[in-house]
Write a protein that holds these residues in place. Structure first.
Motif, PDB file in Angstrom:
ATOM      1  N   THR A 136      -0.280   5.955  -8.149  1.00 51.77           N
ATOM      2  CA  THR A 136       0.018   6.349  -6.772  1.00 51.77           C
ATOM      3  C   THR A 136       0.223   7.856  -6.698  1.00 51.77           C
ATOM      4  O   THR A 136       0.849   8.451  -7.579  1.00 51.77           O
ATOM      5  N   ASN A 137      -0.295   8.455  -5.655  1.00 53.92           N
ATOM      6  CA  ASN A 137      -0.152   9.889  -5.434  1.00 53.92           C
ATOM      7  C   ASN A 137       1.277  10.195  -4.984  1.00 53.92           C
ATOM      8  O   ASN A 137       1.590  10.144  -3.805  1.00 53.92           O
ATOM      9  N   LEU A 138       2.152  10.496  -5.933  1.00 56.13           N
ATOM     10  CA  LEU A 138       3.566  10.728  -5.619  1.00 56.13           C
ATOM     11  C   LEU A 138       3.773  12.023  -4.844  1.00 56.13           C
ATOM     12  O   LEU A 138       4.551  12.068  -3.884  1.00 56.13           O
ATOM     13  N   SER A 147      10.566   4.096  -4.888  1.00 51.97           N
ATOM     14  CA  SER A 147       9.393   4.502  -5.673  1.00 51.97           C
ATOM     15  C   SER A 147       9.138   3.558  -6.839  1.00 51.97           C
ATOM     16  O   SER A 147       8.015   3.488  -7.354  1.00 51.97           O
ATOM     17  N   TYR A 186      11.281  10.334  -7.031  1.00 57.25           N
ATOM     18  CA  TYR A 186      10.067   9.529  -7.136  1.00 57.25           C
ATOM     19  C   TYR A 186       9.652   9.347  -8.599  1.00 57.25           C
ATOM     20  O   TYR A 186       9.285   8.246  -9.020  1.00 57.25           O
ATOM     21  N   SER A 243       2.587  11.730  -1.234  1.00 56.78           N
ATOM     22  CA  SER A 243       3.525  10.891  -0.482  1.00 56.78           C
ATOM     23  C   SER A 243       4.800  11.649  -0.154  1.00 56.78           C
ATOM     24  O   SER A 243       5.322  11.570   0.962  1.00 56.78           O
ATOM     25  N   SER A 289       0.836  -1.192   0.000  1.00 57.60           N
ATOM     26  CA  SER A 289       0.000   0.000   0.000  1.00 57.60           C
ATOM     27  C   SER A 289       0.875   1.248   0.000  1.00 57.60           C
ATOM     28  O   SER A 289       2.075   1.178   0.271  1.00 57.60           O
ATOM     29  N   ARG A 290       0.239   2.390  -0.296  1.00 54.59           N
ATOM     30  CA  ARG A 290       0.964   3.661  -0.271  1.00 54.59           C
ATOM     31  C   ARG A 290       1.441   3.988   1.131  1.00 54.59           C
ATOM     32  O   ARG A 290       2.531   4.532   1.327  1.00 54.59           O
ATOM     33  N   ASN A 291       0.644   3.650   2.137  1.00 50.53           N
ATOM     34  CA  ASN A 291       1.043   3.934   3.519  1.00 50.53           C
ATOM     35  C   ASN A 291       2.294   3.165   3.919  1.00 50.53           C
ATOM     36  O   ASN A 291       3.145   3.682   4.646  1.00 50.53           O
ATOM     37  N   PHE A 301       4.647   2.241   1.834  1.00 51.81           N
ATOM     38  CA  PHE A 301       5.741   2.939   1.155  1.00 51.81           C
ATOM     39  C   PHE A 301       6.159   4.178   1.944  1.00 51.81           C
ATOM     40  O   PHE A 301       7.355   4.450   2.108  1.00 51.81           O
ATOM     41  N   LEU A 351       6.294   1.134  -6.190  1.00 53.54           N
ATOM     42  CA  LEU A 351       4.945   1.649  -5.983  1.00 53.54           C
ATOM     43  C   LEU A 351       4.006   1.181  -7.095  1.00 53.54           C
ATOM     44  O   LEU A 351       4.422   0.973  -8.231  1.00 53.54           O
ATOM     45  N   HIS A 411       9.525   5.733 -10.327  1.00 60.26           N
ATOM     46  CA  HIS A 411       8.170   5.251 -10.571  1.00 60.26           C
ATOM     47  C   HIS A 411       7.865   5.140 -12.061  1.00 60.26           C
ATOM     48  O   HIS A 411       7.251   4.173 -12.507  1.00 60.26           O
TER      49      HIS A 411
END
Length: 517
Positions: A256-258, A249, A67, A261, A14-16, A18, A252, A71
């Protein structure tokens, strides 16, 4: 409808997760023992202004840059830069990888020291003179700087444990190893450090220490060196410019909201540094009051703060080992999450290049790194190697490598607009053209200024008063070797067809068009 699968590359669950891993990399030993002293010696409370300016104009933009590269091109630095440009840009990525190799070699030693001092805290084993204990009984540092192989068992054994744990976590992979380690350690680190700070601010004399830390010296804002120190602190503490954030990254998920984050990671890192400053200077205020010394006498940074000043404080409080246990446990947790990220850069790069599996690439990287580390660091001359190499590889490895990468991508390859659109594609905050200006002008100018200043300083004044031969070998020589090694690695052929890059942004657009119909 699920999104189309494009690659078999490992991803964070998940993003969290990361964000926790990125914070774990950024929050390291430098946040605890470097920032407070840098702030104090560069204007105190007034340092907050250049620090925040540096964070917003260089730290976070460079974080977004890393990132976007990782990514978009779904790989570690060498392959990401190869896909972004041409064959020669791959060498810039390998330069970052080799910088991580060198840092990982000596970082394990500092982790081992912190682990031993965690146990020493229970009995205050350092005695009445922590400085003499550190250099004498514990590290057994040779009187004359040089190269020797007289091993120190109490350093070698915990170092071996550090390497076994690091290799083990990385071998388990992104989800089972790196993610789980950070999910456990970062919350625990925050809880321990909050308890430590609360304990520190209740000590007698804590207010005097905090006054020394926060009292602003506004005149310092007119000194270019203070602004350079602020930018330097941001570059070193955010783990930007030497491959870590590019690698993380790349794990990810595509959408994903780079930017969101990056903002969370950037401000969390700075918040922890401020918290560290409060805790450290509150305890230094106690030491100042209990010994009758001035803040100039007791304030220190780096090894002096962690392994000399803090043990002195622990012995003087009369409240038992709690303060020392919390402090050194925090060092171990912060250092270990950073150690994982440093070694992972090298592992990921080799995995990309050779097409090996996770376990194979971890062993190919981890065992040689551990062997070099165990050969050089747990010796009576290990401290000299660490001190010189750390200074030069940070200043002329990280800074120079970041400068070269930014200039190459921004001005030679002209990829900034493409990276900007990638970051803005799925983003809660859009910086647009502002980011282009910051990355194209501000960041390279600042990096170049700091780099030139450091070169002039090192050439005119031999670092630490060390012999020229030692500086040439462990300092300048180490930097040159990383550059030569990077060129050689870039010249080696790829073992599988990994250079070709699938434009996932274009595929996303096509996918969205199909879904809209």
């Amino acid at each position: 409808m699920s999104e189309p699968k494009l690659a078999t590359r490992e991803v964070f669950s998940s993003r969290n997760v990361f964000i926790l891993a990125a914070i774990g990399s950024a929050v390291g030993l430098g946040n605890i023992w470097r920032f407070p002293y840098v702030a104090y010696t560069n204007g105190g409370g007034a340092f907050v202004i250049p620090y925040l300016v540096a964070l917003l104009t260089a730290g976070i933009p460079l974080l977004f840059f890393d990132y976007a590269l990782g990514h978009r091109y779904r790989s570690a630095p060498p392959l990401a830069l190869r896909r972004a440009g041409k064959k020669w840009t791959e060498a810039l990525g390998w330069w970052q990888v080799l910088v991580c190799f060198v840092i990982g070699v000596y970082y394990a030693a500092i982790l081992a020291w912190a682990a031993m001092y965690f146990f020493f805290s229970f009995t205050e084993a350092w005695g009445a003179d922590p400085g003499a204990f550190l250099m004498g009984e514990f590290l057994q540092v040779a009187e004359t700087p040089g190269v020797g192989f007289d091993f120190v068992p109490q350093v070698a054994i915990p170092m071996l444990v550090v390497w076994i744990l690091t290799i083990g976590v990385i071998a388990l992979g992104v989800k089972r190893g790196i993610s789980r380690a950070n999910v456990v350690m970062i919350p625990l680190l925050l809880v321990m450090f909050l308890i430590l700070v609360v304990q520190a601010v209740t000590l007698p004399g804590a207010v005097d220490g905090l006054n020394a830390f926060f009292t602003p010296n506004w005149a310092a804002l007119g000194d270019p060196a203070v602004w350079a120190a602020a930018y330097g602190q941001i570059f070193f503490s955010l783990s930007v410019g030497f491959g870590i954030m590019i690698t993380y990254s790349s794990y990810l998920r595509r959408r994903t909201n780079l930017a969101g984050s990056g903002l969370v990671v950037g401000f969390a890192n700075s918040g922890f540094e401020l918290l560290a400053g409060i805790g450290v200077f509150a305890t230094l205020g106690f030491l100042m009051q209990s010994t009758g010394q001035s803040m100039e006498d007791v304030a220190a940074g780096g090894i002096g703060l962690a392994f000399v000043a803090f043990p002195s404080i622990v012995s003087s409080t009369g409240i038992g080992p709690l303060l020392g246990v919390l402090f050194f446990a925090s060092l171990v947790f912060a250092g270990f999450t950073s150690m994982i990220s440093i070694v992972e850069v090298v592992v990921a790069a080799i995995q990309d290049k050779l097409g090996l599996g996770r376990l194979q690439s971890t062993l190919v990287v981890g065992l040689p790194m551990a062997a070099v580390s165990m050969l050089l660091l747990p010796t009576t001359t290990g401290l000299y190697f660490l001190d010189i190499t750390d200074e030069f590889i940070n200043k002329f490895g990280i800074l120079a490598g970041a400068f070269a990468m930014v200039v190459a991508v921004a001005w030679v390859l002209r990829k900034l607009p493409l990276l900007q659109s990638h970051v803005d594609r799925v983003s809660s905050v859009r910086f647009g053209r502002v980011w282009l200006v910051l990355m194209g002008i501000v960041v390279p100018v600042v990096l170049g200024y700091i780099l030139i200043t450091e070169i002039i300083t090192k050439v005119t004044t031999p670092y630490g008063g060390y012999p020229t031969g030692l500086l040439a070998g462990f300092g300048w020589g180490m930097v040159v070797l990383t550059i030569i090694g990077a060129i050689a690695l870039a010249a080696t052929p790829w073992k599988r067809a990994t250079i070709t890059h699938v434009d996932e942004d274009a595929l996303d657009t096509k996918y969205e068009e199909i879904m809209a119909k």
